[in-house]
Design a protein around this motif. Sequence first.
Motif, mmCIF file in Angstrom:
data_model
loop_
_atom_site.group_PDB
_atom_site.id
_atom_site.type_symbol
_atom_site.label_atom_id
_atom_site.label_comp_id
_atom_site.label_asym_id
_atom_site.label_seq_id
_atom_site.Cartn_x
_atom_site.Cartn_y
_atom_site.Cartn_z
ATOM 1 N N HIS A 3 -37.584 29.995 72.056
ATOM 2 C CA HIS A 3 -37.031 31.303 71.701
ATOM 3 C C HIS A 3 -35.553 31.233 71.299
ATOM 4 O O HIS A 3 -35.158 31.812 70.285
ATOM 5 C CB HIS A 3 -37.241 32.304 72.835
ATOM 6 N N LEU A 4 -34.743 30.536 72.058
ATOM 7 C CA LEU A 4 -33.317 30.437 71.711
ATOM 8 C C LEU A 4 -33.122 29.730 70.370
ATOM 9 O O LEU A 4 -32.229 30.073 69.607
ATOM 10 C CB LEU A 4 -32.535 29.736 72.814
ATOM 11 N N GLY A 5 -33.982 28.763 70.076
ATOM 12 C CA GLY A 5 -33.928 28.095 68.777
ATOM 13 C C GLY A 5 -34.220 29.054 67.635
ATOM 14 O O GLY A 5 -33.564 29.013 66.592
ATOM 15 N N TYR A 6 -35.192 29.939 67.827
ATOM 16 C CA TYR A 6 -35.494 30.944 66.795
ATOM 17 C C TYR A 6 -34.345 31.931 66.632
ATOM 18 O O TYR A 6 -34.005 32.310 65.514
ATOM 19 C CB TYR A 6 -36.799 31.671 67.109
ATOM 20 N N LEU A 7 -33.731 32.345 67.733
ATOM 21 C CA LEU A 7 -32.579 33.251 67.643
ATOM 22 C C LEU A 7 -31.439 32.579 66.878
ATOM 23 O O LEU A 7 -30.746 33.232 66.090
ATOM 24 C CB LEU A 7 -32.120 33.680 69.030
ATOM 25 N N ASN A 8 -31.267 31.287 67.096
ATOM 26 C CA ASN A 8 -30.260 30.531 66.360
ATOM 27 C C ASN A 8 -30.572 30.538 64.867
ATOM 28 O O ASN A 8 -29.671 30.684 64.035
ATOM 29 C CB ASN A 8 -30.191 29.101 66.914
ATOM 30 N N LEU A 9 -31.843 30.386 64.502
ATOM 31 C CA LEU A 9 -32.224 30.440 63.083
ATOM 32 C C LEU A 9 -31.907 31.795 62.474
ATOM 33 O O LEU A 9 -31.412 31.883 61.351
ATOM 34 C CB LEU A 9 -33.721 30.155 62.920
ATOM 35 N N ILE A 10 -32.222 32.841 63.207
ATOM 36 C CA ILE A 10 -31.955 34.198 62.726
ATOM 37 C C ILE A 10 -30.462 34.374 62.477
ATOM 38 O O ILE A 10 -30.041 34.919 61.452
ATOM 39 C CB ILE A 10 -32.493 35.247 63.726
ATOM 40 N N ASP A 11 -29.632 33.872 63.388
ATOM 41 C CA ASP A 11 -28.178 33.976 63.233
ATOM 42 C C ASP A 11 -27.656 33.083 62.109
ATOM 43 O O ASP A 11 -26.858 33.505 61.282
ATOM 44 C CB ASP A 11 -27.471 33.601 64.531
ATOM 45 N N HIS A 12 -28.120 31.842 62.092
ATOM 46 C CA HIS A 12 -27.594 30.855 61.151
ATOM 47 C C HIS A 12 -28.042 31.095 59.711
ATOM 48 O O HIS A 12 -27.279 30.898 58.772
ATOM 49 C CB HIS A 12 -27.997 29.445 61.588
ATOM 50 N N PHE A 13 -29.293 31.515 59.539
ATOM 51 C CA PHE A 13 -29.843 31.666 58.194
ATOM 52 C C PHE A 13 -29.886 33.123 57.738
ATOM 53 O O PHE A 13 -30.538 33.437 56.748
ATOM 54 C CB PHE A 13 -31.230 31.012 58.107
ATOM 55 N N GLU A 14 -29.210 33.997 58.479
ATOM 56 C CA GLU A 14 -29.084 35.407 58.150
ATOM 57 C C GLU A 14 -30.406 36.012 57.693
ATOM 58 O O GLU A 14 -31.326 36.092 58.468
ATOM 59 C CB GLU A 14 -27.967 35.601 57.124
ATOM 60 N N ASN A 15 -30.517 36.399 56.444
ATOM 61 C CA ASN A 15 -31.724 37.087 55.956
ATOM 62 C C ASN A 15 -32.822 36.148 55.474
ATOM 63 O O ASN A 15 -33.772 36.599 54.859
ATOM 64 C CB ASN A 15 -31.343 38.060 54.834
ATOM 65 N N ARG A 16 -32.715 34.865 55.762
ATOM 66 C CA ARG A 16 -33.719 33.897 55.278
ATOM 67 C C ARG A 16 -34.839 33.652 56.271
ATOM 68 O O ARG A 16 -35.847 33.043 55.913
ATOM 69 C CB ARG A 16 -33.049 32.575 54.926
ATOM 70 N N PHE A 17 -34.696 34.079 57.517
ATOM 71 C CA PHE A 17 -35.736 33.842 58.523
ATOM 72 C C PHE A 17 -36.003 35.114 59.316
ATOM 73 O O PHE A 17 -35.088 35.738 59.820
ATOM 74 C CB PHE A 17 -35.332 32.723 59.489
ATOM 75 N N LYS A 18 -37.278 35.457 59.411
ATOM 76 C CA LYS A 18 -37.724 36.587 60.233
ATOM 77 C C LYS A 18 -38.930 36.110 61.021
ATOM 78 O O LYS A 18 -39.871 35.554 60.445
ATOM 79 C CB LYS A 18 -38.084 37.770 59.335
ATOM 80 N N GLY A 19 -38.906 36.304 62.331
ATOM 81 C CA GLY A 19 -39.993 35.806 63.158
ATOM 82 C C GLY A 19 -40.559 36.864 64.083
ATOM 83 O O GLY A 19 -39.859 37.806 64.481
ATOM 84 N N TYR A 20 -41.832 36.692 64.419
ATOM 85 C CA TYR A 20 -42.555 37.619 65.295
ATOM 86 C C TYR A 20 -43.424 36.839 66.272
ATOM 87 O O TYR A 20 -43.945 35.779 65.938
ATOM 88 C CB TYR A 20 -43.489 38.526 64.472
ATOM 89 N N TYR A 21 -43.607 37.428 67.454
ATOM 90 C CA TYR A 21 -44.573 36.937 68.430
ATOM 91 C C TYR A 21 -45.678 37.979 68.532
ATOM 92 O O TYR A 21 -45.402 39.156 68.783
ATOM 93 C CB TYR A 21 -43.945 36.785 69.812
ATOM 94 N N LEU A 22 -46.918 37.539 68.367
ATOM 95 C CA LEU A 22 -48.057 38.431 68.535
ATOM 96 C C LEU A 22 -48.158 38.817 70.005
ATOM 97 O O LEU A 22 -47.940 37.992 70.885
ATOM 98 C CB LEU A 22 -49.341 37.738 68.084
ATOM 99 N N GLN A 23 -48.482 40.067 70.272
ATOM 100 C CA GLN A 23 -48.652 40.532 71.639
ATOM 101 C C GLN A 23 -50.094 40.948 71.877
ATOM 102 O O GLN A 23 -50.777 41.394 70.967
ATOM 103 C CB GLN A 23 -47.733 41.726 71.915
ATOM 104 N N GLY A 24 -50.521 40.838 73.120
ATOM 105 C CA GLY A 24 -51.842 41.302 73.499
ATOM 106 C C GLY A 24 -52.949 40.350 73.087
ATOM 107 O O GLY A 24 -52.717 39.214 72.703
ATOM 108 N N THR A 25 -54.156 40.870 73.215
ATOM 109 C CA THR A 25 -55.333 40.061 72.915
ATOM 110 C C THR A 25 -56.150 40.726 71.810
ATOM 111 O O THR A 25 -56.036 41.932 71.610
ATOM 112 C CB THR A 25 -56.220 39.901 74.178
#
Length: 163
Positions: A61-83
């Motif tokens: 998770h922290l690695g993904y947050l780093n991508l969001i910060d570092h690559f600004e509008n180039r990376f968007k990520g989601y985690y699926l919830q539920g079943t």
Amino acid sequence: MITENLYENILLKPVRNGAQELFAISGYASSTFARKHLLDTVDWGIKVNLLIGMPGKRSDHLGYLNLIDHFENRFKGYYLQGTPPVHCKTYGWFENKTPISGYSGSANYSQPGFFDQAQINQLTDENPEDIRELFFNFVNRSISMEDYVPDEQQSYLSPLELR
């Protein structure tokens, strides 16, 4: 069916052919691999939209947050919830809103998924519009990586709990 040079054929070649935006659904993924992909395509400025479909500890998770910060509008990520969880691996490329190429198969968005030294995977041609539609259907059941709070992990079921 593509089984060799997946990284080159699926994640780089479409970019060289004009693709600008990727919609990826992957059961599992790696922030380190996403960083590699974003760095290897920095000259093209592609955008990666990643949805991770399987429950887990979210240790990246922290690695993904780093991508969001570092690559600004180039990376968007989601985690699926539920079943039920989603174990598909699909990759749809677009140039603006024009479909370029799409693939589905067994390769997670990770180093082992795309480099055959670790394991052999396959991807086949798929309709990129269907992939993008599936992506947005699953986004409705997802939380943005930016909004995810790690102590909410109890709401995610492990694969053993799903049996």
